[in-house]
Design a protein around this motif. Structure first.
Motif, PDB file in Angstrom:
ATOM      1  N   HIS A 133      -9.731 -13.140  15.770  1.00 48.83           N
ATOM      2  CA  HIS A 133      -8.730 -12.719  16.750  1.00 48.83           C
ATOM      3  C   HIS A 133      -8.669 -13.697  17.897  1.00 48.83           C
ATOM      4  O   HIS A 133      -7.783 -13.639  18.731  1.00 48.83           O
ATOM      5  CB  HIS A 133      -9.138 -11.355  17.336  1.00 48.83           C
ATOM      6  N   ARG A 142      -1.788 -10.950  14.528  1.00 53.15           N
ATOM      7  CA  ARG A 142      -1.935  -9.690  15.235  1.00 53.15           C
ATOM      8  C   ARG A 142      -2.671  -8.685  14.361  1.00 53.15           C
ATOM      9  O   ARG A 142      -2.681  -8.784  13.138  1.00 53.15           O
ATOM     10  CB  ARG A 142      -0.542  -9.121  15.567  1.00 53.15           C
ATOM     11  N   SER A 143      -3.234  -7.717  15.019  1.00 50.06           N
ATOM     12  CA  SER A 143      -3.928  -6.662  14.294  1.00 50.06           C
ATOM     13  C   SER A 143      -2.978  -5.975  13.308  1.00 50.06           C
ATOM     14  O   SER A 143      -1.831  -5.698  13.638  1.00 50.06           O
ATOM     15  CB  SER A 143      -4.453  -5.636  15.307  1.00 50.06           C
ATOM     16  N   GLY A 144      -3.447  -5.776  12.101  1.00 50.94           N
ATOM     17  CA  GLY A 144      -2.646  -5.069  11.102  1.00 50.94           C
ATOM     18  C   GLY A 144      -1.692  -5.955  10.319  1.00 50.94           C
ATOM     19  O   GLY A 144      -0.883  -5.464   9.537  1.00 50.94           O
ATOM     20  N   CYS A 145      -1.787  -7.288  10.488  1.00 52.80           N
ATOM     21  CA  CYS A 145      -0.835  -8.149   9.790  1.00 52.80           C
ATOM     22  C   CYS A 145      -1.299  -8.473   8.369  1.00 52.80           C
ATOM     23  O   CYS A 145      -0.592  -9.130   7.622  1.00 52.80           O
ATOM     24  CB  CYS A 145      -0.583  -9.429  10.571  1.00 52.80           C
ATOM     25  N   GLY A 146      -2.489  -8.002   7.994  1.00 48.80           N
ATOM     26  CA  GLY A 146      -2.907  -8.170   6.609  1.00 48.80           C
ATOM     27  C   GLY A 146      -3.942  -9.270   6.383  1.00 48.80           C
ATOM     28  O   GLY A 146      -4.159  -9.686   5.241  1.00 48.80           O
ATOM     29  N   LYS A 147      -4.599  -9.710   7.431  1.00 50.75           N
ATOM     30  CA  LYS A 147      -5.602 -10.768   7.286  1.00 50.75           C
ATOM     31  C   LYS A 147      -6.763 -10.322   6.399  1.00 50.75           C
ATOM     32  O   LYS A 147      -7.147 -11.012   5.450  1.00 50.75           O
ATOM     33  CB  LYS A 147      -6.147 -11.184   8.670  1.00 50.75           C
ATOM     34  N   SER A 148      -7.284  -9.135   6.737  1.00 51.86           N
ATOM     35  CA  SER A 148      -8.410  -8.635   5.938  1.00 51.86           C
ATOM     36  C   SER A 148      -7.982  -8.388   4.502  1.00 51.86           C
ATOM     37  O   SER A 148      -8.731  -8.656   3.561  1.00 51.86           O
ATOM     38  CB  SER A 148      -8.954  -7.339   6.537  1.00 51.86           C
ATOM     39  N   THR A 149      -6.778  -7.872   4.347  1.00 53.36           N
ATOM     40  CA  THR A 149      -6.271  -7.606   3.004  1.00 53.36           C
ATOM     41  C   THR A 149      -6.221  -8.893   2.186  1.00 53.36           C
ATOM     42  O   THR A 149      -6.650  -8.928   1.027  1.00 53.36           O
ATOM     43  CB  THR A 149      -4.867  -6.968   3.093  1.00 53.36           C
ATOM     44  N   ASN A 170       0.859   5.200   0.737  1.00 51.99           N
ATOM     45  CA  ASN A 170       0.153   6.365   1.264  1.00 51.99           C
ATOM     46  C   ASN A 170       1.061   7.561   1.069  1.00 51.99           C
ATOM     47  O   ASN A 170       1.939   7.816   1.871  1.00 51.99           O
ATOM     48  CB  ASN A 170      -0.151   6.185   2.751  1.00 51.99           C
ATOM     49  N   GLU A 192     -13.782 -11.924  10.667  1.00 51.55           N
ATOM     50  CA  GLU A 192     -14.231 -11.767  12.053  1.00 51.55           C
ATOM     51  C   GLU A 192     -15.747 -11.696  12.143  1.00 51.55           C
ATOM     52  O   GLU A 192     -16.307 -10.730  12.659  1.00 51.55           O
ATOM     53  CB  GLU A 192     -13.615 -10.509  12.662  1.00 51.55           C
ATOM     54  N   PHE A 196       0.851  -1.199   0.000  1.00 49.09           N
ATOM     55  CA  PHE A 196       0.000   0.000   0.000  1.00 49.09           C
ATOM     56  C   PHE A 196       0.873   1.230   0.000  1.00 49.09           C
ATOM     57  O   PHE A 196       1.855   1.297   0.729  1.00 49.09           O
ATOM     58  CB  PHE A 196      -0.913   0.028   1.234  1.00 49.09           C
ATOM     59  N   LEU A 212       4.008   0.706   2.380  1.00 46.93           N
ATOM     60  CA  LEU A 212       3.758  -0.281   3.420  1.00 46.93           C
ATOM     61  C   LEU A 212       3.598  -1.651   2.771  1.00 46.93           C
ATOM     62  O   LEU A 212       2.660  -1.889   2.019  1.00 46.93           O
ATOM     63  CB  LEU A 212       2.483   0.104   4.184  1.00 46.93           C
ATOM     64  N   VAL A 233       2.399  -4.971   2.992  1.00 49.44           N
ATOM     65  CA  VAL A 233       1.436  -5.617   3.877  1.00 49.44           C
ATOM     66  C   VAL A 233       1.506  -7.141   3.754  1.00 49.44           C
ATOM     67  O   VAL A 233       1.480  -7.858   4.751  1.00 49.44           O
ATOM     68  CB  VAL A 233       0.014  -5.117   3.583  1.00 49.44           C
ATOM     69  N   ARG A 272      -9.655  -9.952   1.234  1.00 47.18           N
ATOM     70  CA  ARG A 272     -10.219  -9.107   0.176  1.00 47.18           C
ATOM     71  C   ARG A 272      -9.599  -9.425  -1.170  1.00 47.18           C
ATOM     72  O   ARG A 272     -10.251  -9.271  -2.213  1.00 47.18           O
ATOM     73  CB  ARG A 272     -10.043  -7.629   0.540  1.00 47.18           C
TER      74      ARG A 272
HETATM   75  N1  LIG Z   1      -6.754   0.661   1.493  1.00 52.11           N
HETATM   76  C1  LIG Z   1      -5.617   0.736   2.224  1.00 52.11           C
HETATM   77  N2  LIG Z   1      -4.727   1.725   1.982  1.00 52.11           N
HETATM   78  C2  LIG Z   1      -3.588   1.805   2.699  1.00 52.11           C
HETATM   79  N3  LIG Z   1      -3.239   0.968   3.668  1.00 52.11           N
HETATM   80  C3  LIG Z   1      -4.082  -0.040   3.969  1.00 52.11           C
HETATM   81  C4  LIG Z   1      -5.316  -0.203   3.260  1.00 52.11           C
HETATM   82  N4  LIG Z   1      -5.958  -1.281   3.758  1.00 52.11           N
HETATM   83  C5  LIG Z   1      -5.159  -1.762   4.732  1.00 52.11           C
HETATM   84  N5  LIG Z   1      -4.036  -1.024   4.865  1.00 52.11           N
HETATM   85  C6  LIG Z   1      -2.938  -1.284   5.803  1.00 52.11           C
HETATM   86  O1  LIG Z   1      -2.561  -2.619   5.668  1.00 52.11           O
HETATM   87  C7  LIG Z   1      -2.259  -3.192   6.921  1.00 52.11           C
HETATM   88  C8  LIG Z   1      -3.037  -4.473   7.078  1.00 52.11           C
HETATM   89  O2  LIG Z   1      -4.418  -4.159   7.146  1.00 52.11           O
HETATM   90  P1  LIG Z   1      -5.529  -5.286   7.351  1.00 52.11           P
HETATM   91  O3  LIG Z   1      -6.816  -4.621   7.444  1.00 52.11           O
HETATM   92  O4  LIG Z   1      -5.345  -6.324   6.305  1.00 52.11           O
HETATM   93  O5  LIG Z   1      -5.084  -5.873   8.767  1.00 52.11           O
HETATM   94  P2  LIG Z   1      -5.791  -6.989   9.629  1.00 52.11           P
HETATM   95  O6  LIG Z   1      -4.817  -8.079   9.799  1.00 52.11           O
HETATM   96  O7  LIG Z   1      -7.118  -7.344   9.049  1.00 52.11           O
HETATM   97  O8  LIG Z   1      -5.987  -6.220  10.999  1.00 52.11           O
HETATM   98  P3  LIG Z   1      -7.188  -6.348  12.040  1.00 52.11           P
HETATM   99  O9  LIG Z   1      -6.980  -7.641  12.750  1.00 52.11           O
HETATM  100  O10 LIG Z   1      -6.976  -5.191  12.954  1.00 52.11           O
HETATM  101  O11 LIG Z   1      -8.456  -6.287  11.294  1.00 52.11           O
HETATM  102  C9  LIG Z   1      -2.569  -2.150   7.961  1.00 52.11           C
HETATM  103  O12 LIG Z   1      -1.350  -1.618   8.413  1.00 52.11           O
HETATM  104  C10 LIG Z   1      -3.357  -1.120   7.234  1.00 52.11           C
HETATM  105  O13 LIG Z   1      -3.008   0.154   7.706  1.00 52.11           O
END
Ligand SMILES: Nc1ncnc2c1ncn2[C@@H]1O[C@H](COP(=O)(O)OP(=O)(O)OP(=O)(O)O)[C@@H](O)[C@H]1O
Ligand SMILES: [Mg+2]
Lengths: 254, 262
Positions: A195, A44-51, A18, A162, A16, A23, A25, A54
């Motif tokens: 989580h 952990r939060s922010g490790c990219g699971k949602s990414t 910004n 989640e 990503f 970053l 991810v 998606r």
């Molecule tokens: N559209 C975006 N643009 C820029 N950065 C992004 C975007 N989406 C996610 N990120 C960054 O990517 C990283 C991973 O995000 P993601 O949502 O995949 O984490 P996660 O593992 O699902 O966290 P959580 O458990 O808190 O939901 C984060 O640091 C977030 O800031």
């Protein structure tokens, strides 16, 4: 389990940007998921699971690598991979019944549609709530609607971010039972994020533990417990602790 | 009992005002040519509505004036909606369109509506064109701005849910974006229709032969305060009725207008 995997992640990377910030991810995430498997992404939060989820859903394209379903490359969203969102993503202007029929309407004739919608409402225990609006039912019921509206499309892989995070412990356990019985009934495949270590060990056949910045799959832990699982059982507790320790050690590294 | 009180409460103030009016004009505290008694307004109104045209000034002009004004409001508001809704959806959806339009529209919005009047008269002359232009100009902004911010506020998860269930980007405008943004769109339409009536009067003050604004202006020059008041009341009632009609028809046509917001 033999033969070709249903879902195959091949070196998936995502960066990503910004402004000037870059970053990383996800970095080279690869794994195979077989038909009928329940796979959990834990990290952990922010490790990219949602990414990652998606990307599998097709909402996001990877910068490198790709995802295949049944050997075909994923390039866009499709009803073969349906997502249950964490936040509430039901259509607030449609009744429970209309929400469940939303995607199915395009896929089946009217006569079958009505009976199918009823069947799935019954499966998730909402047969008498068909005419309610989403805001008139509880959070747990809303998540059941979200489940019904995608299961009716018979996705090859169910993606869940989640999905039970916002529910109280009791409702969450009910949802676990419902989810497992639905998946068993259809030999369904799922990839889901949580989580909650206990939730992971309860539901998953495999737990993928992710590391952070960049996100990688750090451990692939099979959960060879028979179902239904007892969360007070010794092996269950031991496995939970093992996974918990793995996550905790990750926190120090990151 | 409490229920009846609640229903009467909104009419308390109008009743008091009417009483004060009767008192002020009845006691001769204000001359009749500045503030006619209420019964004279009623008589002027009935002549305005039911009188034989030509039998007295303003007799029987009501239906013609109302029709003329309604047509102008409908045309102006219609143009505003036809431009404001699609542009609002586009700019709410697409950052490029948003920044492309922002300077121009924010600039145009900063200009008080009344200052368009001389330009409109130069371009369109006196009559339908000028009024419709002014109404459209004024009603466009609430419609556009509310649609844009409504559409922009639609949760991405709703669009993604649609996409995964097989709704393409074009069809999602109709099936997802517009319903999800409906409360704000409806608010924009109602605001737009409201200012439409205001700018209708402005446009009609310029010397058009008919219409509610024209009647008011004409009556001022002839010193007929009773007719001015009749005109004001008719405009107020028309404004309120058109607002009710708009809301009701939106609620009949769109379940999203029935079920969310409001
Ligand atoms: N559209 C975006 N643009 C820029 N950065 C992004 C975007 N989406 C996610 N990120 C960054 O990517 C990283 C991973 O995000 P993601 O949502 O995949 O984490 P996660 O593992 O699902 O966290 P959580 O458990 O808190 O939901 C984060 O640091 C977030 O800031
Ligand atoms: Mg997440």
């Amino acid at each position: 389990m033999t033969g070709r995997p249903l879902l195959s992640l091949k070196g998936v990377s995502k960066v990503f940007r910004n402004g000037g910030d870059v970053l990383e991810v996800l970095s080279g995430v690869s794994c195979d998921i077989m038909e009928g498997e329940q796979v959990c992404l834990l990290g952990r939060s922010g490790c990219g699971k949602s990414t990652l989820l998606r990307i599998v859903a097709g909402f996001l394209l990877p910068d490198a690598g790709h995802v295949e379903i049944g050997g075909e490359r994923i390039t866009a969203p499709g009803s073969d991979r349906c997502m249950v969102f964490q936040e509430d993503a039901l259509f607030p202007w449609l009744t429970v019944r209309e929400n469940v029929a939303f995607g199915a309407r395009r896929k089946m004739p009217r006569g079958t549609l009505d009976s199918e919608v009823n069947r799935y409402l019954e499966k998730v225990g909402l047969a008498s709530f068909g005419d309610y609006l989403p805001r008139q039912i509880s959070g747990g019921m809303q998540q059941r609607v979200a489940l019904a509206r995608v299961l009716i499309l018979r996705p090859r892989v169910l993606l869940m971010d989640e999905p039970f995070g916002a529910l109280d412990a009791l409702t969450r356990r009910e949802m676990h039972k419902l989810f497992l019985s639905l998946m068993k009934e259809t030999n369904g495949t799922s990839l889901f994020v949580t989580h909650d270590v206990e939730e992971a060990v309860t539901l998953a056949d495999r737990i993928l533990v992710m590391s952070r910045t960049p996100g990688r799959i750090r451990a692939d832990i099979p959960v060879a417990l028979c179902r239904p699982r007892d969360r007070f059982d010794g092996t269950f507790v031991r496995l939970c602790r093992e996974v918990q320790d793995l996550l905790a050690s990750e926190a120090v590294i990151a | 009992m409490r229920n009846a009180t609640a229903r009467l409460l909104p009419w308390l103030l109008p009743a008091l005002l009417l009483a004060a009016w009767v008192l002020v004009s009845g006691m001769g505290w204000m001359p009749g040519y500045l503030l006619p008694e209420p019964w004279r307004i009623v008589r002027s109104f009935s002549i305005y509505v039911f009188g034989q045209p030509g039998s007295a000034p303003y007799a029987g002009r009501f239906s013609g004036d109302v029709m003329a004004s309604l047509v102008r409001v409908a045309l102006g508001f219609g143009v505003a909606v036809l431009l404001g809704l699609p542009l609002g959806v586009l700019s709410g959806r697409n950052p490029t369109v948003r920044s492309l339009l922002s300077t121009t529209l924010d600039g145009a919005r900063a200009v008080p509506g009344i200052s368009w009047l001389p330009l409109a008269m130069a371009w369109f002359g006196i009559g339908l064109g000028t009024t419709v232009f002014l109404v459209a100009m004024a009603a466009f902004f609430p419609v556009y701005l509310n649609t844009a911010s409504g559409v922009r506020g639609v949760s991405p998860a709703l669009c993604q849910a649609g996409a995964m269930m097989g709704v393409g980007p074009l069809r999602s405008v109709w099936t997802i974006l517009l319903p999800a943004a409906m409360p704000q769109i409806l608010a924009g339409l109602r605001l737009g229709l409201g200012v439409s009536w205001a700018y209708l009067v402005l446009g009609e003050l310029t010397g058009v032969p008919n219409g509610l604004g024209a009647v008011i202006m004409d009556a001022r020059m002839l010193g007929r305060v009773d007719i001015i008041i009749v005109g004001i009341v008719v405009i107020a009632v028309m404004g309120r009725l058109s607002d009710l009609l708009l809301t009701a028809s939106m609620q009949i046509c769109f379940r999203s207008a029935r079920r969310i917001g409001g």
